[in-house]
Write a protein that holds these residues in place. Structure first.
Motif, PDB file in Angstrom:
ATOM      1  N   MET A  94       0.852  -1.178   0.000  1.00  0.00           N
ATOM      2  CA  MET A  94       0.000   0.000   0.000  1.00  0.00           C
ATOM      3  C   MET A  94       0.897   1.241   0.000  1.00  0.00           C
ATOM      4  N   ASN A  95       0.417   2.320  -0.630  1.00  0.00           N
ATOM      5  CA  ASN A  95       1.164   3.568  -0.577  1.00  0.00           C
ATOM      6  C   ASN A  95       0.637   4.410   0.588  1.00  0.00           C
ATOM      7  N   TRP A  96       1.264   5.570   0.816  1.00  0.00           N
ATOM      8  CA  TRP A  96       0.869   6.405   1.954  1.00  0.00           C
ATOM      9  C   TRP A  96      -0.573   6.880   1.837  1.00  0.00           C
ATOM     10  N   HIS A  97      -1.024   7.180   0.625  1.00  0.00           N
ATOM     11  CA  HIS A  97      -2.403   7.632   0.432  1.00  0.00           C
ATOM     12  C   HIS A  97      -3.391   6.537   0.861  1.00  0.00           C
ATOM     13  N   ASP A  98      -3.150   5.316   0.417  1.00  0.00           N
ATOM     14  CA  ASP A  98      -4.022   4.191   0.787  1.00  0.00           C
ATOM     15  C   ASP A  98      -3.992   3.943   2.294  1.00  0.00           C
ATOM     16  N   LEU A  99      -2.809   4.011   2.876  1.00  0.00           N
ATOM     17  CA  LEU A  99      -2.688   3.805   4.318  1.00  0.00           C
ATOM     18  C   LEU A  99      -3.380   4.918   5.106  1.00  0.00           C
ATOM     19  N   ALA A 100      -3.313   6.157   4.600  1.00  0.00           N
ATOM     20  CA  ALA A 100      -3.987   7.271   5.281  1.00  0.00           C
ATOM     21  C   ALA A 100      -5.499   7.065   5.291  1.00  0.00           C
ATOM     22  N   LYS A 101      -6.039   6.572   4.184  1.00  0.00           N
ATOM     23  CA  LYS A 101      -7.482   6.278   4.150  1.00  0.00           C
ATOM     24  C   LYS A 101      -7.828   5.200   5.168  1.00  0.00           C
ATOM     25  N   LEU A 102      -7.012   4.185   5.257  1.00  0.00           N
ATOM     26  CA  LEU A 102      -7.235   3.115   6.220  1.00  0.00           C
ATOM     27  C   LEU A 102      -7.106   3.648   7.644  1.00  0.00           C
ATOM     28  N   ALA A 103      -6.095   4.450   7.888  1.00  0.00           N
ATOM     29  CA  ALA A 103      -5.841   4.993   9.227  1.00  0.00           C
ATOM     30  C   ALA A 103      -6.948   5.935   9.684  1.00  0.00           C
ATOM     31  N   ALA A 104      -7.687   6.505   8.754  1.00  0.00           N
ATOM     32  CA  ALA A 104      -8.781   7.421   9.113  1.00  0.00           C
ATOM     33  C   ALA A 104      -9.947   6.686   9.778  1.00  0.00           C
ATOM     34  N   ASP A 105     -10.018   5.387   9.618  1.00  0.00           N
ATOM     35  CA  ASP A 105     -11.086   4.599  10.235  1.00  0.00           C
ATOM     36  C   ASP A 105     -10.789   4.466  11.733  1.00  0.00           C
ATOM     37  N   PRO A 106     -11.726   4.827  12.599  1.00  0.00           N
ATOM     38  CA  PRO A 106     -11.463   4.756  14.039  1.00  0.00           C
ATOM     39  C   PRO A 106     -11.285   3.330  14.564  1.00  0.00           C
ATOM     40  N   LEU A 107     -11.618   2.340  13.759  1.00  0.00           N
ATOM     41  CA  LEU A 107     -11.443   0.950  14.189  1.00  0.00           C
ATOM     42  C   LEU A 107     -10.063   0.386  13.843  1.00  0.00           C
ATOM     43  N   VAL A 108      -9.247   1.201  13.172  1.00  0.00           N
ATOM     44  CA  VAL A 108      -7.928   0.757  12.737  1.00  0.00           C
ATOM     45  C   VAL A 108      -6.854   1.383  13.621  1.00  0.00           C
ATOM     46  N   THR A 109      -5.968   0.560  14.106  1.00  0.00           N
ATOM     47  CA  THR A 109      -4.788   1.029  14.829  1.00  0.00           C
ATOM     48  C   THR A 109      -3.596   0.855  13.900  1.00  0.00           C
ATOM     49  N   ILE A 110      -2.769   1.879  13.811  1.00  0.00           N
ATOM     50  CA  ILE A 110      -1.555   1.801  12.992  1.00  0.00           C
ATOM     51  C   ILE A 110      -0.366   1.561  13.918  1.00  0.00           C
ATOM     52  N   GLY A 111       0.426   0.569  13.565  1.00  0.00           N
ATOM     53  CA  GLY A 111       1.652   0.271  14.285  1.00  0.00           C
ATOM     54  C   GLY A 111       2.829   0.314  13.335  1.00  0.00           C
ATOM     55  N   SER A 112       3.999   0.100  13.856  1.00  0.00           N
ATOM     56  CA  SER A 112       5.228   0.110  13.064  1.00  0.00           C
ATOM     57  C   SER A 112       5.802  -1.299  12.950  1.00  0.00           C
ATOM     58  N   ALA A 113       6.440  -1.543  11.825  1.00  0.00           N
ATOM     59  CA  ALA A 113       7.186  -2.785  11.620  1.00  0.00           C
ATOM     60  C   ALA A 113       8.589  -2.427  11.135  1.00  0.00           C
ATOM     61  N   THR A 114       9.189  -1.430  11.755  1.00  0.00           N
ATOM     62  CA  THR A 114      10.513  -0.890  11.436  1.00  0.00           C
ATOM     63  C   THR A 114      10.478  -0.128  10.110  1.00  0.00           C
ATOM     64  N   VAL A 115      11.632   0.123   9.545  1.00  0.00           N
ATOM     65  CA  VAL A 115      11.710   0.819   8.262  1.00  0.00           C
ATOM     66  C   VAL A 115      11.730  -0.196   7.128  1.00  0.00           C
ATOM     67  N   ASN A 116      12.673  -1.112   7.165  1.00  0.00           N
ATOM     68  CA  ASN A 116      12.923  -2.009   6.032  1.00  0.00           C
ATOM     69  C   ASN A 116      12.404  -3.429   6.198  1.00  0.00           C
ATOM     70  N   TYR A 117      11.809  -3.735   7.332  1.00  0.00           N
ATOM     71  CA  TYR A 117      11.279  -5.068   7.607  1.00  0.00           C
ATOM     72  C   TYR A 117      12.364  -6.141   7.501  1.00  0.00           C
ATOM     73  N   ALA A 118      13.480  -5.870   8.120  1.00  0.00           N
ATOM     74  CA  ALA A 118      14.585  -6.835   8.155  1.00  0.00           C
ATOM     75  C   ALA A 118      14.610  -7.521   9.516  1.00  0.00           C
ATOM     76  N   ALA A 119      15.064  -8.752   9.540  1.00  0.00           N
ATOM     77  CA  ALA A 119      15.186  -9.484  10.800  1.00  0.00           C
ATOM     78  C   ALA A 119      16.173  -8.751  11.702  1.00  0.00           C
ATOM     79  N   LEU A 120      15.711  -8.310  12.842  1.00  0.00           N
ATOM     80  CA  LEU A 120      16.541  -7.524  13.760  1.00  0.00           C
ATOM     81  C   LEU A 120      17.744  -8.310  14.265  1.00  0.00           C
ATOM     82  N   ALA A 121      17.601  -9.610  14.399  1.00  0.00           N
ATOM     83  CA  ALA A 121      18.688 -10.443  14.915  1.00  0.00           C
ATOM     84  C   ALA A 121      19.907 -10.453  13.986  1.00  0.00           C
TER      85      ALA A 121
END
Length: 179
Positions: A94-121
């Motif tokens: 999803m791009n930022w525009h699509d995510l912003a539409k999703l985030a506007a829904d009060p039933l949606v919580t936005i969290g983070s999965a880092t920047v690049n989604y690489a295994a931290l270990a």
């Protein structure tokens, strides 16, 4: 009732969904050659079971690599078999525009999965800490709200360590989840 965990490089169009590139190469080829640990490896796979076995084997190897080495390996493989990893990654995200539409829904919580989604270990502690903190900061800037929740990329026991739990707390996350 649900949370979307965003690895912020992906809506920016620069994330590498390397697992999709690997899947596409294996699905479309019966003879595959790739560099593994500085040695050329060749595989012949003809049926779905062999392809799945090869995917599992190569995916496990890639997931143990530090992010720069993983990126180099998957880009080499995709280039050999004319798979446009960048395009494939953008199409699946999803791009930022699509995510912003999703985030506007009060039933949606936005969290983070880092920047690049690489295994931290597979990172040095400072790099892993920056991945978490920057993912949070970018998401907070994009959504104009506090990001309180983290999903460890890949989330299995081999992808993060106890020190990453402490780092998540230090970065200001109220919760951090795994699979």
């Amino acid at each position: 009732p649900f949370t979307v965990y965003v690895p912020t490089a992906f809506p920016d169009g620069v994330g590498e969904a390397w697992w999709l590139g690997l899947e596409k190469v294996i699905a479309s080829e019966s003879r595959i050659s790739l560099m593994m640990d500085d040695k050329e490896q060749r595989f012949v796979v003809s049926d779905p079971a062999e392809k799945q076995q090869l995917f599992d084997f190569v995916e496990a190897w890639l997931r143990k690599l530090p992010p720069p080495a993983l990126s180099a390996a998957i880009n080499d493989l995709c280039k050999r078999y004319r798979v446009d990893l960048a395009s494939l990654s953008r199409e699946a995200s999803m791009n930022w525009h699509d995510l912003a539409k999703l985030a506007a829904d009060p039933l949606v919580t936005i969290g983070s999965a880092t920047v690049n989604y690489a295994a931290l270990a597979n990172m040095k502690d400072g790099t892993a800490s920056r991945e978490m903190a920057m993912g949070k900061a970018v998401a907070e800037s994009a959504f104009h709200r506090e990001i309180r929740h983290l999903a460890y990329p890949f989330g299995d026991r081999d992808s993060f360590r106890r020190t990453h739990v402490v780092m998540a707390e230090e970065a200001g996350f109220a919760s951090a989840v795994s699979t």
